[in-house]
Design an enzyme around this catalytic site. Structure first.
Site, short mmCIF file in Angstrom:
data_model
loop_
_atom_site.label_atom_id
_atom_site.label_comp_id
_atom_site.label_asym_id
_atom_site.label_seq_id
_atom_site.Cartn_x
_atom_site.Cartn_y
_atom_site.Cartn_z
N GLY A 60 -9.75 1.70 -4.67
CA GLY A 60 -9.76 0.25 -4.49
C GLY A 60 -8.87 -0.56 -5.43
N TRP A 62 -5.59 -1.15 -5.38
CA TRP A 62 -4.64 -2.04 -4.66
C TRP A 62 -5.40 -3.21 -4.05
CZ3 TRP A 62 0.16 0.04 -1.62
CH2 TRP A 62 0.97 0.79 -2.48
N ASP A 80 -10.10 3.42 4.70
CA ASP A 80 -9.93 4.75 4.10
C ASP A 80 -10.87 5.73 4.79
OD1 ASP A 80 -8.56 5.56 1.07
OD2 ASP A 80 -9.78 7.05 2.11
N ASP A 96 -10.46 7.71 9.73
CA ASP A 96 -9.09 8.21 9.67
C ASP A 96 -8.20 7.18 10.35
OD1 ASP A 96 -6.60 9.41 10.14
OD2 ASP A 96 -7.50 11.41 10.22
N ASP A 120 -0.96 3.11 0.75
CA ASP A 120 -0.81 4.07 -0.37
C ASP A 120 -1.43 5.40 0.08
OD1 ASP A 120 -0.01 4.72 -2.95
OD2 ASP A 120 -1.90 4.13 -3.87
N LYS A 160 3.86 4.14 0.73
CA LYS A 160 4.20 5.28 -0.11
C LYS A 160 4.86 6.36 0.75
CE LYS A 160 0.77 7.60 -2.36
NZ LYS A 160 0.59 7.45 -3.80
C1 LIG Z 1 -3.52 7.57 -3.70
S1 LIG Z 1 -5.04 7.23 -2.91
C2 LIG Z 1 -4.98 5.47 -2.77
C3 LIG Z 1 -5.25 4.73 -4.04
C4 LIG Z 1 -5.45 3.25 -3.82
N1 LIG Z 1 -4.20 2.60 -3.43
C5 LIG Z 1 -5.97 2.58 -5.06
O1 LIG Z 1 -5.22 1.81 -5.69
O2 LIG Z 1 -7.14 2.78 -5.39
C6 LIG Z 1 -4.73 7.75 -1.27
C7 LIG Z 1 -5.85 7.48 -0.31
O3 LIG Z 1 -5.38 7.70 1.01
C8 LIG Z 1 -6.49 8.08 1.79
N2 LIG Z 1 -6.04 8.65 3.07
C9 LIG Z 1 -5.25 9.73 3.25
N3 LIG Z 1 -5.09 9.97 4.56
C10 LIG Z 1 -5.76 8.99 5.22
C11 LIG Z 1 -5.96 8.70 6.60
N4 LIG Z 1 -5.42 9.47 7.57
N5 LIG Z 1 -6.72 7.62 6.94
C12 LIG Z 1 -7.28 6.86 5.97
N6 LIG Z 1 -7.12 7.09 4.65
C13 LIG Z 1 -6.38 8.15 4.28
C14 LIG Z 1 -7.23 9.07 0.88
O4 LIG Z 1 -8.56 9.24 1.29
C15 LIG Z 1 -7.07 8.39 -0.48
O5 LIG Z 1 -8.21 7.63 -0.79
#
Ligand SMILES: C[S@@+](CC[C@H](N)C(=O)[O-])C[C@H]1O[C@@H](n2cnc3c(N)ncnc32)[C@H](O)[C@@H]1O
Length: 204
Positions: A60, A62, A80, A96, A120, A160
């Site tokens: 959380g 961002w 997420d 997803d 992200d 990203k």
């Molecule tokens: C690097 S973390 C994000 C960090 C976030 N921006 C923060 O500042 O707290 C990446 C996130 O992408 C989510 N993620 C990856 N693939 C996803 C998808 N297909 N649908 C939803 N979320 C996804 C992961 O569960 C993870 O929580």
């Protein structure tokens, strides 16, 4: 006395620790929050009252930055696949993001076109660089398709990616939909990692 040599790795580790500590000090949930703050300071992503969609939002950080920047009249919609501890003023949808049902729900909740879509999202790392680069690009590609439909004309997209095979083509693809496109790497992003952000402004 043993004097520890200040090698490159040590200096880098300490620098990155600095960003970790900065995130903690400002009560951000992630170090990633510092990356977004740095990009925002340089390029001015947010404005008061903006509607922002945060893809891959957990834990959380961002969303916290966006919430601060858009003020009480703005909206932050976060998505997420993982759990998300509720954050004041952030509307969270779990699922997803690539699931069409999740995107349909997101559009329903959005109601009006968004000012900014940021992603992200990151794949679970396999350890094989080529596989991870391709998976990260797939997520960025899905975020782009959504952003093109969800943004108002002139809106901003930030995602990203991992630099590698397909990165240049992805930049070209994004250029087809926005006036301005740039690859950015904030100083808080670990230098030796392939992580990059693609920033696109002015949805056509
Ligand atoms: C690097 S973390 C994000 C960090 C976030 N921006 C923060 O500042 O707290 C990446 C996130 O992408 C989510 N993620 C990856 N693939 C996803 C998808 N297909 N649908 C939803 N979320 C996804 C992961 O569960 C993870 O929580």
């Amino acid at each position: 006395m043993f004097v520890r040599p200040m090698g490159k790795a040590w200096v880098k580790a300490r620098r990155h620790d600095r960003f970790y500590r900065a995130a903690k000090k400002q009560a951000y949930r992630s170090r990633a929050a510092i990356k977004l703050s740095q990009i925002d300071r340089r390029y001015g992503l947010f404005h008061e009252g903006a509607v922002v969609v945060d893809l891959g939002a957990a834990p959380g950080g961002w969303s916290q930055v966006a919430r601060e920047r858009v003020g009480p009249k703005g909206r932050v919609l976060a998505v997420d696949v993982a759990a998300f501890v509720p954050l004041d003023g952030v509307e969270f949808l779990r699922g997803d993001f690539r699931d069409p049902k999740v995107q349909a729900l997101l559009f329903e909740r959005l109601r009006d076109p968004a000012d900014m879509v940021m992603s992200d999202m990151a794949p679970k790392l396999s350890g094989t660089r080529a596989v991870d680069v391709a998976r990260a690009l797939d997520l960025a590609d899905a975020a782009l398709s959504f952003a093109v439909r969800a943004l108002r004309p002139g809106g901003i997209f930030l995602t990203k990616v991992f630099q590698g095979e397909g990165y240049r083509e992805f930049l070209k693809q994004v250029s087809g939909h926005f006036e301005f496109v740039k690859g950015v790497k904030p100083s808080s992003s670990t230098e030796r990692s392939a992580e990059r952000y693609v920033l696109a402004d002015g949805r056509l």
